[in-house]
Scaffold this active site. Structure first.
Site, PDB file in Angstrom:
ATOM      1  N   GLU A  35      10.657  -4.449   2.625  1.00  0.00           N
ATOM      2  CA  GLU A  35       9.386  -4.877   1.943  1.00  0.00           C
ATOM      3  C   GLU A  35       8.656  -5.574   3.021  1.00  0.00           C
ATOM      4  OE1 GLU A  35       8.027  -3.484  -0.389  1.00  0.00           O
ATOM      5  OE2 GLU A  35       9.746  -2.351  -0.900  1.00  0.00           O
ATOM      6  N   TYR A 118       4.236  -9.126  -5.918  1.00  0.00           N
ATOM      7  CA  TYR A 118       4.561  -7.827  -5.616  1.00  0.00           C
ATOM      8  C   TYR A 118       5.954  -7.637  -4.875  1.00  0.00           C
ATOM      9  CZ  TYR A 118       5.545  -3.601  -2.801  1.00  0.00           C
ATOM     10  OH  TYR A 118       6.202  -2.630  -2.260  1.00  0.00           O
ATOM     11  N   ASP A 136       1.274  -2.594  -5.583  1.00  0.00           N
ATOM     12  CA  ASP A 136       0.513  -2.693  -4.103  1.00  0.00           C
ATOM     13  C   ASP A 136      -0.498  -1.975  -4.153  1.00  0.00           C
ATOM     14  OD1 ASP A 136       1.540  -0.274  -4.272  1.00  0.00           O
ATOM     15  OD2 ASP A 136       2.719  -0.415  -2.295  1.00  0.00           O
TER      16      ASP A 136
END
Ligand code: SF4
Length: 352
Positions: A35, A118, A136
């Site tokens: 991520e 997020y 996102d």
């Protein structure tokens, strides 16, 4: 509506998703690394970095116990280096606060350096199937078009509206697959310029598409102003020695190495540069200086800055006081230091 959206999305996802290594694991560490890499990086480029990074740092402790310089070297060329520094700091924090075991409470995950709403939602839903909705850029786009939300996404009011919309649509039984699916739809199907609505699993419930205005979404309030900067670098050589230094302070490329630099307010010719106090200080006490015409010039674009860089190669007869605050190394050693993509471009040019 929530369950029909989720069912359609998940069914679409099963046949259309890209096969990516971080999707075949529930290991929060692996998900975290992927991520962070993907935050500002395209998947194709990120994949290569991800594989190298995970091979060298396969778990929290291997990352926590590494030197920051080495972590930065594995990040070299990827940009946004604060991501790598934060990963390293967070790994050390996990080692200290959680005995090296990745935390499994949302609040603990969110408390780690570099992990925002997020990323915490992504880790907790993908690894632990917790009911946190991800938001996102892809999800903002899909939701704004789905619900024809006029409020700008870059305002506090917009963030609140989108957060509530994302939470209300989340499939709480399958938060991991639902979150992956809505992000993948935004990445592959509902793209910024060319949404492929005719093949979209959600077309029947799309408010913006119904009105033919999907490309107008999402709305944004204003663009960040781009700042121009002017960097003059000096590749200074004495036989096989060269000089570098580590960038410190709260600025781009913190803790990366670079050549001696003079930053100016506007572009200056070499003659003008030579009149500046910083130039005179840099070369204090050196009798013989051979300096090239610009050896390399580049326009280097970052998210909020454009850097106009000029590199000079300089041969000197002996290092004197001006260079004492720099690190003297052998020119063959320069590959051992993490440098910015801009410096790398110059070195590649020099040795090509
Ligand atoms: S119908 Fe069009 S605008 Fe809506 S998600 Fe699908 S591709 Fe995007």
């Amino acid at each position: 509506m929530q369950s029909s959206i989720s069912d359609s999305l998940i069914e679409w996802y099963k046949t259309n998703k890209r096969d990516l290594p971080w999707r075949n694991t529930a290991d929060p560490y692996i998900i975290w690394i992927s991520e962070i890499i993907l935050q500002q990086t395209r998947v194709v480029q990120g994949l290569e970095y991800f594989n190298r990074f995970i091979t060298r740092f396969p778990d929290v402790l291997s990352l926590a116990n590494a030197e920051e310089d080495e972590v930065l070297r594995y990040w070299q060329g990827l940009g946004y280096y604060s991501r790598a520094r934060n990963l390293h700091a967070a790994a050390k924090d996990i080692q200290k606060r959680f005995n090296g075991i990745f935390p499994d409470r949302y609040e603990d995950v969110r408390s780690l350096k570099g992990i925002g709403d997020y990323t915490a939602a992504a880790i907790c839903s993908f690894a632990y199937k917790m009911p946190y909705a991800v938001l996102d850029g892809n999800v903002y786009r899909v939701l704004s078009r789905l619900l024809a939300i006029e409020t700008a996404i870059d305002t506090p009011a917009g963030k609140k509206i989108f957060y509530e919309a994302a939470a209300s649509l989340l499939d709480k039984k399958h938060p991991d697959t639902y979150n992956q699916a809505i992000m993948e739809l935004g990445a592959l199907q509902c793209t910024p310029q060319q949404p492929d609505c005719n093949k979209c699993p959600l077309i029947s419930i799309f408010l913006a598409h119904e009105k033919g205005i999907e490309k107008d979404f999402p709305h944004k309030q204003g663009k960040t102003k781009i700042k121009e900067r002017f960097f003059n670098y000096f590749y200074i050589r004495n036989k096989t020695s060269v000089w570098i230094h580590k960038r410190t302070g709260n600025d781009i490329w913190k803790n990366l190495f670079e050549l001696p630099l003079i930053e100016t307010e506007k572009p200056l010719s070499l003659t003008e540069l030579q009149q500046t106090e910083t130039y005179k200080k840099l070369f204090t006490g050196i009798n013989k200086i051979e300096i090239s015409a610009p050896a390399f010039q580049a326009k280097h674009v970052l998210s909020h800055r454009i850097i106009y860089a000029t590199f000079y190669t300089v041969n000197i007869d002996s290092p004197e006081t001006g260079l004492s605050e720099y690190l003297q190394i052998e020119d063959s050693e320069i590959d051992n230091f993490a440098v910015s993509r801009l410096t790398l471009r110059f070195l590649e040019h020099l040795y090509s």
